[in-house]
Scaffold this motif. Structure first.
Motif, PDB file in Angstrom:
ATOM      1  N   HIS A 153     -27.395   1.316   5.004  1.00  0.00           N
ATOM      2  CA  HIS A 153     -27.651   1.827   3.660  1.00  0.00           C
ATOM      3  C   HIS A 153     -27.619   0.686   2.661  1.00  0.00           C
ATOM      4  CE1 HIS A 153     -28.499   4.855   0.849  1.00  0.00           C
ATOM      5  NE2 HIS A 153     -27.972   5.866   1.538  1.00  0.00           N
ATOM      6  N   GLY A 154     -28.759   0.449   2.038  1.00  0.00           N
ATOM      7  CA  GLY A 154     -28.862  -0.658   1.099  1.00  0.00           C
ATOM      8  C   GLY A 154     -28.138  -0.432  -0.201  1.00  0.00           C
ATOM      9  N   LYS A 155     -27.811   0.832  -0.532  1.00  0.00           N
ATOM     10  CA  LYS A 155     -27.134   1.096  -1.805  1.00  0.00           C
ATOM     11  C   LYS A 155     -25.743   0.481  -1.843  1.00  0.00           C
ATOM     12  CE  LYS A 155     -25.027   5.559  -0.566  1.00  0.00           C
ATOM     13  NZ  LYS A 155     -23.646   5.095  -0.511  1.00  0.00           N
ATOM     14  N   THR A 156     -25.176   0.177  -0.679  1.00  0.00           N
ATOM     15  CA  THR A 156     -23.839  -0.415  -0.655  1.00  0.00           C
ATOM     16  C   THR A 156     -23.809  -1.716  -1.439  1.00  0.00           C
ATOM     17  OG1 THR A 156     -23.372   0.565   1.501  1.00  0.00           O
ATOM     18  CG2 THR A 156     -21.997  -1.292   0.833  1.00  0.00           C
ATOM     19  N   THR A 157     -24.784  -2.578  -1.198  1.00  0.00           N
ATOM     20  CA  THR A 157     -24.780  -3.897  -1.840  1.00  0.00           C
ATOM     21  C   THR A 157     -25.919  -4.100  -2.826  1.00  0.00           C
ATOM     22  OG1 THR A 157     -26.171  -4.966  -0.142  1.00  0.00           O
ATOM     23  CG2 THR A 157     -23.785  -4.866   0.273  1.00  0.00           C
ATOM     24  N   MET A 158     -27.052  -3.447  -2.625  1.00  0.00           N
ATOM     25  CA  MET A 158     -28.266  -3.696  -3.403  1.00  0.00           C
ATOM     26  C   MET A 158     -28.519  -5.201  -3.509  1.00  0.00           C
ATOM     27  SD  MET A 158     -29.756  -0.879  -4.017  1.00  0.00           S
ATOM     28  CE  MET A 158     -30.974  -1.413  -5.203  1.00  0.00           C
ATOM     29  N   ALA A 159     -28.389  -5.870  -2.381  1.00  0.00           N
ATOM     30  CA  ALA A 159     -28.500  -7.328  -2.335  1.00  0.00           C
ATOM     31  C   ALA A 159     -29.517  -7.721  -1.266  1.00  0.00           C
ATOM     32  CB  ALA A 159     -27.146  -7.963  -2.039  1.00  0.00           C
ATOM     33  N   PRO A 160     -30.747  -8.043  -1.644  1.00  0.00           N
ATOM     34  CA  PRO A 160     -31.758  -8.394  -0.641  1.00  0.00           C
ATOM     35  C   PRO A 160     -31.353  -9.536   0.275  1.00  0.00           C
ATOM     36  CG  PRO A 160     -32.802  -7.938  -2.738  1.00  0.00           C
ATOM     37  CD  PRO A 160     -31.317  -7.927  -2.995  1.00  0.00           C
ATOM     38  N   GLN A 161     -30.570 -10.497  -0.214  1.00  0.00           N
ATOM     39  CA  GLN A 161     -30.135 -11.586   0.661  1.00  0.00           C
ATOM     40  C   GLN A 161     -29.297 -11.065   1.826  1.00  0.00           C
ATOM     41  OE1 GLN A 161     -28.809 -13.337  -3.181  1.00  0.00           O
ATOM     42  NE2 GLN A 161     -28.713 -15.211  -1.952  1.00  0.00           N
ATOM     43  N   LEU A 162     -28.432 -10.081   1.545  1.00  0.00           N
ATOM     44  CA  LEU A 162     -27.621  -9.516   2.622  1.00  0.00           C
ATOM     45  C   LEU A 162     -28.451  -8.626   3.524  1.00  0.00           C
ATOM     46  CD1 LEU A 162     -24.333  -8.714   0.657  1.00  0.00           C
ATOM     47  CD2 LEU A 162     -24.826 -10.679   2.126  1.00  0.00           C
TER      48      LEU A 162
ATOM     49  N   ILE B  43      -3.715 -13.360  -8.415  1.00  0.00           N
ATOM     50  CA  ILE B  43      -3.518 -12.277  -7.455  1.00  0.00           C
ATOM     51  C   ILE B  43      -4.857 -11.983  -6.797  1.00  0.00           C
ATOM     52  CG2 ILE B  43      -2.768  -9.886  -7.122  1.00  0.00           C
ATOM     53  CD1 ILE B  43      -1.213 -10.084  -9.719  1.00  0.00           C
ATOM     54  N   GLY B  44      -4.903 -12.105  -5.489  1.00  0.00           N
ATOM     55  CA  GLY B  44      -6.098 -11.765  -4.729  1.00  0.00           C
ATOM     56  C   GLY B  44      -5.939 -10.390  -4.115  1.00  0.00           C
ATOM     57  N   CYS B  45      -6.929  -9.518  -4.358  1.00  0.00           N
ATOM     58  CA  CYS B  45      -6.838  -8.128  -3.908  1.00  0.00           C
ATOM     59  C   CYS B  45      -7.966  -7.783  -2.957  1.00  0.00           C
ATOM     60  CB  CYS B  45      -6.912  -7.181  -5.105  1.00  0.00           C
ATOM     61  SG  CYS B  45      -5.479  -7.235  -6.186  1.00  0.00           S
ATOM     62  N   GLY B  46      -7.631  -6.977  -1.950  1.00  0.00           N
ATOM     63  CA  GLY B  46      -8.643  -6.277  -1.204  1.00  0.00           C
ATOM     64  C   GLY B  46      -9.017  -5.007  -1.950  1.00  0.00           C
ATOM     65  N   ILE B  47     -10.183  -4.433  -1.582  1.00  0.00           N
ATOM     66  CA  ILE B  47     -10.659  -3.257  -2.306  1.00  0.00           C
ATOM     67  C   ILE B  47     -10.826  -2.090  -1.347  1.00  0.00           C
ATOM     68  CG2 ILE B  47     -11.759  -4.649  -4.085  1.00  0.00           C
ATOM     69  CD1 ILE B  47     -13.994  -2.875  -1.610  1.00  0.00           C
ATOM     70  N   SER B  48     -11.043  -0.917  -1.933  1.00  0.00           N
ATOM     71  CA  SER B  48     -11.338   0.278  -1.161  1.00  0.00           C
ATOM     72  C   SER B  48     -12.688   0.819  -1.616  1.00  0.00           C
ATOM     73  CB  SER B  48     -10.248   1.339  -1.368  1.00  0.00           C
ATOM     74  OG  SER B  48     -10.511   2.497  -0.600  1.00  0.00           O
ATOM     75  N   HIS B  49     -13.616   0.976  -0.658  1.00  0.00           N
ATOM     76  CA  HIS B  49     -14.949   1.542  -0.882  1.00  0.00           C
ATOM     77  C   HIS B  49     -15.926   0.511  -1.460  1.00  0.00           C
ATOM     78  CE1 HIS B  49     -17.619   5.104  -2.328  1.00  0.00           C
ATOM     79  NE2 HIS B  49     -18.047   4.569  -1.193  1.00  0.00           N
ATOM     80  N   PRO B  50     -16.596  -0.228  -0.595  1.00  0.00           N
ATOM     81  CA  PRO B  50     -17.538  -1.262  -1.056  1.00  0.00           C
ATOM     82  C   PRO B  50     -18.680  -0.730  -1.902  1.00  0.00           C
ATOM     83  CG  PRO B  50     -17.019  -1.548   1.271  1.00  0.00           C
ATOM     84  CD  PRO B  50     -16.427  -0.236   0.871  1.00  0.00           C
ATOM     85  N   CYS B  51     -19.069   0.556  -1.717  1.00  0.00           N
ATOM     86  CA  CYS B  51     -20.223   1.086  -2.449  1.00  0.00           C
ATOM     87  C   CYS B  51     -20.027   1.082  -3.955  1.00  0.00           C
ATOM     88  CB  CYS B  51     -20.544   2.507  -1.976  1.00  0.00           C
ATOM     89  SG  CYS B  51     -21.258   2.590  -0.323  1.00  0.00           S
ATOM     90  N   THR B  52     -18.793   1.045  -4.418  1.00  0.00           N
ATOM     91  CA  THR B  52     -18.555   1.008  -5.863  1.00  0.00           C
ATOM     92  C   THR B  52     -17.931  -0.322  -6.283  1.00  0.00           C
ATOM     93  OG1 THR B  52     -16.511   2.258  -5.463  1.00  0.00           O
ATOM     94  CG2 THR B  52     -18.428   3.498  -6.193  1.00  0.00           C
ATOM     95  N   ALA B  53     -18.160  -1.352  -5.480  1.00  0.00           N
ATOM     96  CA  ALA B  53     -17.694  -2.697  -5.834  1.00  0.00           C
ATOM     97  C   ALA B  53     -18.849  -3.568  -6.323  1.00  0.00           C
ATOM     98  CB  ALA B  53     -17.018  -3.354  -4.629  1.00  0.00           C
ATOM     99  N   PHE B  54     -19.956  -3.575  -5.558  1.00  0.00           N
ATOM    100  CA  PHE B  54     -21.051  -4.500  -5.873  1.00  0.00           C
ATOM    101  C   PHE B  54     -21.741  -4.176  -7.191  1.00  0.00           C
ATOM    102  CE2 PHE B  54     -20.520  -5.359  -1.398  1.00  0.00           C
ATOM    103  CZ  PHE B  54     -20.859  -6.694  -1.265  1.00  0.00           C
ATOM    104  N   ASP B  55     -21.742  -2.898  -7.584  1.00  0.00           N
ATOM    105  CA  ASP B  55     -22.438  -2.539  -8.822  1.00  0.00           C
ATOM    106  C   ASP B  55     -21.786  -3.157 -10.052  1.00  0.00           C
ATOM    107  OD1 ASP B  55     -20.305  -0.623  -8.158  1.00  0.00           O
ATOM    108  OD2 ASP B  55     -20.893   0.399  -9.989  1.00  0.00           O
ATOM    109  N   LYS B  56     -20.585  -3.673  -9.913  1.00  0.00           N
ATOM    110  CA  LYS B  56     -19.877  -4.283 -11.042  1.00  0.00           C
ATOM    111  C   LYS B  56     -20.151  -5.781 -11.173  1.00  0.00           C
ATOM    112  CE  LYS B  56     -16.237  -0.811 -10.730  1.00  0.00           C
ATOM    113  NZ  LYS B  56     -17.112   0.114 -10.002  1.00  0.00           N
ATOM    114  N   TRP B  57     -20.928  -6.334 -10.220  1.00  0.00           N
ATOM    115  CA  TRP B  57     -21.151  -7.776 -10.195  1.00  0.00           C
ATOM    116  C   TRP B  57     -22.628  -8.059  -9.926  1.00  0.00           C
ATOM    117  CZ3 TRP B  57     -17.253 -11.076 -11.424  1.00  0.00           C
ATOM    118  CH2 TRP B  57     -15.972 -10.518 -11.487  1.00  0.00           C
TER     119      TRP B  57
END
Length: 435
Positions: A83-92, A401-415
């Motif tokens: 599912h491309g919506k996870t990253t919306m990143a053509p390079q990936l 502070i370095g953090c891991g996240i939960s749910h990648p689908c709502t991480a990439f849209d912020k960057w």
């Protein structure tokens, strides 16, 4: 409509484009910088070369995850259309296809249009297509790009009739292939019964502009844990899909197909998909079985760490996906002995499936340590995190502070730009997103 280009050419053009200095992951730039030249800047992500907060992608984890999922699909007779919506990143996406992905899944016509612009030639639009603009684009794309395979979903006679009218309005000779969606009661779209599915298949057969190519379902709405009752419900739904698929085959709904597409799958239950729909299933017609997992690429420290068969419960490290996303922020204030305010918030990290999890502390001298379990993020404002710490913890203003996240689908849209780093946090490149 612009002429189709290859993925390599499209990515090459992207790498040659100057970066907008407004990307929040970039420091002030003294000269123009292209995406492809980021690796040559000599930046270190944590040594003051890049601004904080900052989301990073760990290169080694990405590569491990790509190989693990590709091997899993090969072993189980599955194709992969992540599912491309996870990253919306053509390079990936390019890397996923280079590692054997059959195609790419999109959730909206605009997402499908983006991936096609970047050279993707197999697209599953895992949604009903009722938008006149989106339907018009889809039909014209199929008509003008002979290499494009584009599928969308239908789940009702009314939906078939609307899509038929929209395709006819486009005034092309293209026939649009569709997949019949089976759904879970009380959840998202999809036929609920075999009789409904047969009626929708009959409606497609009566259409002059649509062609029934297979079936689609999404079992991820059933749950997000590995409890026995959840796994039993997932298996039951997938078994229902098998029954409906075989009924449609026996009704000759796919008589003109050399191969019937059967596609399922989020990122929580690929093992159940492999068990129910893998090589042990012998349907009356040849089938192409396509898994659509997207979050496997980056995994996480939360939702999928718990729910994925390749998460915390995997027996060996080699069989586990590795979290590739980290978000780093500086300690802004320690206004109370057991409270730290850190410089990241809802604009920087996902929070819909759990708070970010502190996994590493870097002090002002560059020393790294694992935080105590009691050090947790309890809440977020737009740009601030509330971090509860033991009163005797040494965490100080200016530490990271370095953090891991939960749910990648709502991480990439912020960057809009995400640096790639090696295991020593040296920047090896950057990924553009297109939300």
């Amino acid at each position: 409509m612009s002429s189709p280009v290859s993925m390599d050419d499209a990515i090459g053009r992207l790498l040659d484009q100057p970066l907008d200095p407004a990307h929040k992951a970039l420091p002030p730039l003294d000269a123009p910088l292209t995406l492809g030249a980021v690796h040559a800047q000599g930046w270190h992500a944590l040594d003051g070369d890049l601004p904080w907060p900052l989301m990073l992608l760990k290169e080694a984890a990405l590569e491990h995850n790509l190989r693990l999922m590709a091997a899993f699909c090969r072993r189980n007779g599955l194709e992969l259309a992540p599912h491309g919506k996870t990253t919306m990143a053509p390079q990936l996406v390019q890397r996923q296809i280079a590692n054997g992905a059959w195609g790419v899944t999109a959730a909206t016509p605009s997402q499908a249009r983006l991936f096609h612009r970047f050279g993707v030639r197999r697209l599953l639009l895992a949604n009903q297509l009722v938008d006149p603009v989106g339907a018009g684009w889809a039909v014209r794309a199929v008509a003008t790009d002979p290499k494009l395979e584009l599928y969308c979903l239908v789940d009702s006679v009314a939906g078939v009739q609307r899509l038929d009218r929209l395709v006819a309005r486009a005034s092309t000779a293209a026939i649009l292939p569709v997949l019949l969606e089976l759904g879970v009661k009380g959840q998202r779209a999809g036929c609920r019964t075999e009789d409904e599915a047969l009626a929708v298949a009959d409606a497609v057969a009566g259409s002059a502009s649509l062609h029934l190519a297979g079936l689609e379902a999404f079992e991820g709405v059933i749950g997000s844990d590995r409890e026995p009752e959840t796994l039993a419900a997932v298996d039951g739904f997938l078994s229902q899909l098998v029954v409906v698929a075989e009924a449609l085959m026996e009704a000759e709904a796919f008589a003109s197909r050399d191969e019937v597409i059967v596609t399922v799958g989020g990122s929580a239950f690929p093992d159940r998909v492999a068990t129910v729909l893998g090589p042990t299933w012998t349907p009356p017609q040849p089938t192409k079985r396509i898994l659509r997992s997207g979050c496997y690429l980056t995994h996480d420290h939360g939702l999928y760490a718990r729910a994925s068969p390749f998460g915390e419960q995997a027996e060996a490290d080699a069989g586990r996906l590795r979290p590739a996303i980290e978000v780093w922020g500086g300690v802004l204030s320690r206004p109370e002995p057991d409270l730290v305010i850190a410089g990241f918030g809802k604009r920087d990290v996902p929070y819909d499936a759990g708070m970010p999890r502190p996994i590493v502390i870097r002090d002002g001298a560059g020393r790294m340590r694992t935080p105590e379990p009691q050090l947790t993020v309890s809440g977020l404002n737009d740009q601030h995190a509330f971090v509860h710490v033991p009163a005797d913890d040494a965490l100080a203003v200016g530490d990271l502070i370095g953090c891991g996240i939960s749910h990648p689908c709502t991480a990439f849209d912020k960057w809009s730009l995400v640096p790639l780093v090696d295991d020593d946090y040296r920047v090896t490149g950057a990924i553009r997103t297109f939300f």
